[in-house]
Design a protein around this motif. Structure first.
Motif, PDB file in Angstrom:
ATOM      1  N   VAL A   1      -4.400  -6.781  51.841  1.00  0.00           N
ATOM      2  CA  VAL A   1      -4.765  -6.411  53.212  1.00  0.00           C
ATOM      3  C   VAL A   1      -5.192  -4.947  53.253  1.00  0.00           C
ATOM      4  N   GLY A   2      -4.445  -4.088  52.595  1.00  0.00           N
ATOM      5  CA  GLY A   2      -4.784  -2.670  52.556  1.00  0.00           C
ATOM      6  C   GLY A   2      -6.160  -2.416  51.959  1.00  0.00           C
ATOM      7  N   ALA A   3      -6.516  -3.185  50.926  1.00  0.00           N
ATOM      8  CA  ALA A   3      -7.821  -3.024  50.285  1.00  0.00           C
ATOM      9  C   ALA A   3      -8.965  -3.462  51.207  1.00  0.00           C
ATOM     10  N   LEU A   4      -8.666  -4.342  52.162  1.00  0.00           N
ATOM     11  CA  LEU A   4      -9.703  -4.842  53.085  1.00  0.00           C
ATOM     12  C   LEU A   4      -9.714  -4.091  54.418  1.00  0.00           C
ATOM     13  N   GLU A   5      -8.803  -3.174  54.584  1.00  0.00           N
ATOM     14  CA  GLU A   5      -8.638  -2.457  55.863  1.00  0.00           C
ATOM     15  C   GLU A   5      -9.930  -1.757  56.307  1.00  0.00           C
ATOM     16  N   GLU A   6     -10.625  -1.121  55.374  1.00  0.00           N
ATOM     17  CA  GLU A   6     -11.845  -0.381  55.723  1.00  0.00           C
ATOM     18  C   GLU A   6     -12.918  -1.306  56.321  1.00  0.00           C
ATOM     19  N   GLN A   7     -13.102  -2.486  55.725  1.00  0.00           N
ATOM     20  CA  GLN A   7     -14.077  -3.441  56.269  1.00  0.00           C
ATOM     21  C   GLN A   7     -13.655  -3.945  57.643  1.00  0.00           C
ATOM     22  N   TRP A   8     -12.352  -4.143  57.834  1.00  0.00           N
ATOM     23  CA  TRP A   8     -11.836  -4.610  59.119  1.00  0.00           C
ATOM     24  C   TRP A   8     -12.079  -3.574  60.210  1.00  0.00           C
ATOM     25  N   VAL A   9     -11.797  -2.320  59.908  1.00  0.00           N
ATOM     26  CA  VAL A   9     -11.997  -1.239  60.884  1.00  0.00           C
ATOM     27  C   VAL A   9     -13.480  -1.121  61.244  1.00  0.00           C
ATOM     28  N   ALA A  10     -14.357  -1.219  60.249  1.00  0.00           N
ATOM     29  CA  ALA A  10     -15.802  -1.150  60.503  1.00  0.00           C
ATOM     30  C   ALA A  10     -16.245  -2.313  61.386  1.00  0.00           C
ATOM     31  N   TYR A  11     -15.718  -3.500  61.139  1.00  0.00           N
ATOM     32  CA  TYR A  11     -16.041  -4.671  61.953  1.00  0.00           C
ATOM     33  C   TYR A  11     -15.592  -4.473  63.401  1.00  0.00           C
ATOM     34  N   GLN A  12     -14.403  -3.931  63.593  1.00  0.00           N
ATOM     35  CA  GLN A  12     -13.881  -3.717  64.942  1.00  0.00           C
ATOM     36  C   GLN A  12     -14.705  -2.687  65.718  1.00  0.00           C
ATOM     37  N   ARG A  13     -15.313  -1.739  65.004  1.00  0.00           N
ATOM     38  CA  ARG A  13     -16.127  -0.720  65.680  1.00  0.00           C
ATOM     39  C   ARG A  13     -17.442  -1.285  66.194  1.00  0.00           C
ATOM     40  N   GLN A  14     -17.881  -2.395  65.610  1.00  0.00           N
ATOM     41  CA  GLN A  14     -19.104  -3.028  66.085  1.00  0.00           C
ATOM     42  C   GLN A  14     -18.820  -3.619  67.457  1.00  0.00           C
ATOM     43  N   MET A  15     -19.647  -3.253  68.401  1.00  0.00           N
ATOM     44  CA  MET A  15     -19.418  -3.730  69.766  1.00  0.00           C
ATOM     45  C   MET A  15     -20.060  -5.102  69.974  1.00  0.00           C
ATOM     46  N   LEU A  16     -19.436  -5.887  70.809  1.00  0.00           N
ATOM     47  CA  LEU A  16     -20.034  -7.123  71.279  1.00  0.00           C
ATOM     48  C   LEU A  16     -21.255  -6.726  72.093  1.00  0.00           C
ATOM     49  N   ARG A  17     -22.406  -7.298  71.778  1.00  0.00           N
ATOM     50  CA  ARG A  17     -23.627  -6.983  72.507  1.00  0.00           C
ATOM     51  C   ARG A  17     -23.898  -8.114  73.489  1.00  0.00           C
ATOM     52  N   VAL A  18     -24.100  -7.750  74.749  1.00  0.00           N
ATOM     53  CA  VAL A  18     -24.355  -8.738  75.788  1.00  0.00           C
ATOM     54  C   VAL A  18     -25.739  -8.467  76.367  1.00  0.00           C
ATOM     55  N   THR A  19     -26.570  -9.514  76.405  1.00  0.00           N
ATOM     56  CA  THR A  19     -27.879  -9.404  77.047  1.00  0.00           C
ATOM     57  C   THR A  19     -27.930 -10.389  78.200  1.00  0.00           C
ATOM     58  N   VAL A  20     -28.812 -10.096  79.162  1.00  0.00           N
ATOM     59  CA  VAL A  20     -28.901 -10.922  80.360  1.00  0.00           C
ATOM     60  C   VAL A  20     -30.359 -11.214  80.715  1.00  0.00           C
ATOM     61  N   ARG A  21     -30.531 -12.266  81.483  1.00  0.00           N
ATOM     62  CA  ARG A  21     -31.817 -12.578  82.113  1.00  0.00           C
ATOM     63  C   ARG A  21     -31.566 -12.399  83.602  1.00  0.00           C
ATOM     64  N   VAL A  22     -32.339 -11.494  84.211  1.00  0.00           N
ATOM     65  CA  VAL A  22     -32.172 -11.202  85.634  1.00  0.00           C
ATOM     66  C   VAL A  22     -33.503 -11.417  86.341  1.00  0.00           C
ATOM     67  N   ARG A  23     -33.471 -12.217  87.405  1.00  0.00           N
ATOM     68  CA  ARG A  23     -34.647 -12.402  88.263  1.00  0.00           C
ATOM     69  C   ARG A  23     -34.535 -11.384  89.386  1.00  0.00           C
TER      70      ARG A  23
END
Length: 142
Positions: free
Chosen positions: A100-122
């Protein structure tokens, strides 16, 4: 906290009334509808949409960051530790904790990626903005 303080973390919903949060300028090649660019020749144009124009959300799309193999493995191993760590022999638990410790860096980088939300607005003026970032809109007060 007011609605305005929370605008950046707001999640829009289908049917919700919104307003454009900032002026937008769309620029590029324009081709008359129904005609091929080669036949009439495209021309350059721009369109400005003023902040405050209101409209209705027609669609909300969430774009989740991709999980790498390392991220999935981190999740699997931490779940294993959470559920069975107390039952594991000390040497086995230590080995999993090291993994787990060896994978911590990848996990932290993944968590920093934000969920991107796009919309269609009329928009009320008839224009439709599709695949626009959620942050371009604020909840309408009307």
């Amino acid at each position: 906290m007011t609605d305005e303080d929370d605008e950046g973390s707001m999640t829009l919903n289908v049917g919700q009334r919104v307003r454009l949060a900032a002026e937008l300028r769309l620029a590029g090649s324009v081709t008359p509808a129904g005609e091929h660019q080669e036949e009439t020749g495209a021309f350059a144009a721009s369109l400005a949409l003023a902040a405050g124009i209101e409209g209705t959300v027609e669609r909300v799309d969430e774009h989740h960051p991709r999980e790498s193999h390392e991220v999935r493995e981190y999740q699997r191993l931490t779940s294993l530790l959470d559920d069975f760590g107390h039952q594991m022999p000390p040497a086995s638990r230590k080995h999993v904790e090291e993994q787990v410790g060896a994978l911590e860096e990848q996990w932290v980088a993944y968590q920093r990626q934000m969920l991107r939300v796009t919309v269609r607005v009329r928009l009320d003026n008839g224009f439709v903005l599709d695949d626009a970032p959620e942050e371009a809109f604020a909840a309408s007060s009307s």
